[in-house]
Design a protein around this motif. Structure first.
Motif, PDB file in Angstrom:
ATOM      1  N   ALA A   1      25.835  30.416   7.389  1.00 15.37           N
ATOM      2  CA  ALA A   1      27.213  30.762   7.037  1.00 15.37           C
ATOM      3  C   ALA A   1      27.521  30.309   5.605  1.00 15.37           C
ATOM      4  O   ALA A   1      28.150  31.046   4.844  1.00 15.37           O
ATOM      5  N   GLU A   2      27.063  29.131   5.244  1.00 17.13           N
ATOM      6  CA  GLU A   2      27.267  28.640   3.885  1.00 17.13           C
ATOM      7  C   GLU A   2      26.552  29.519   2.867  1.00 17.13           C
ATOM      8  O   GLU A   2      27.076  29.769   1.779  1.00 17.13           O
TER       9      GLU A   2
ATOM     10  N   ILE B   1      28.695  32.583   2.313  1.00 18.98           N
ATOM     11  CA  ILE B   1      29.915  32.294   1.553  1.00 18.98           C
ATOM     12  C   ILE B   1      29.617  32.123   0.082  1.00 18.98           C
ATOM     13  O   ILE B   1      30.377  32.573  -0.777  1.00 18.98           O
ATOM     14  N   GLU B   2      28.504  31.480  -0.249  1.00 20.29           N
ATOM     15  CA  GLU B   2      28.170  31.245  -1.653  1.00 20.29           C
ATOM     16  C   GLU B   2      27.676  32.498  -2.244  1.00 20.29           C
ATOM     17  O   GLU B   2      27.656  33.238  -2.899  1.00 20.29           O
TER      18      GLU B   2
END
Length: 71
Positions: A66-67, A70-71
């Motif tokens: 998920a990170e 997002i990035e």
């Protein structure tokens, strides 16, 4: 991570650690570590500590992915 009883403890811990910090599949990790995926799946069925550690690692992997999105 917990203590594993039936399979090589270090190998099971290493698998969980890699899963939790990467986007690699169990199959890919097993190939890299020269371990049969069938053996690990069997260990998941019979080893409650490993099963719990694996589930936690997959949750951490989901957070990692998920990170990455997002990035």
């Amino acid at each position: 991570m917990g203590r594993h009883k039936n399979y090589d403890d270090n190998k099971l811990t290493e698998i969980c650690t890699i899963i939790s910090k990467s986007n690699k599949s169990l199959k890919t990790i097993c190939n890299e570590l020269n371990v049969r995926v069938e053996s690990i799946l069997a260990e998941l069925n019979k080893n409650e500590i490993f099963r719990n550690d694996y589930a936690r690692a997959k949750e951490e992997q989901a957070d990692y992915l998920a990170e990455e999105i997002i990035e």
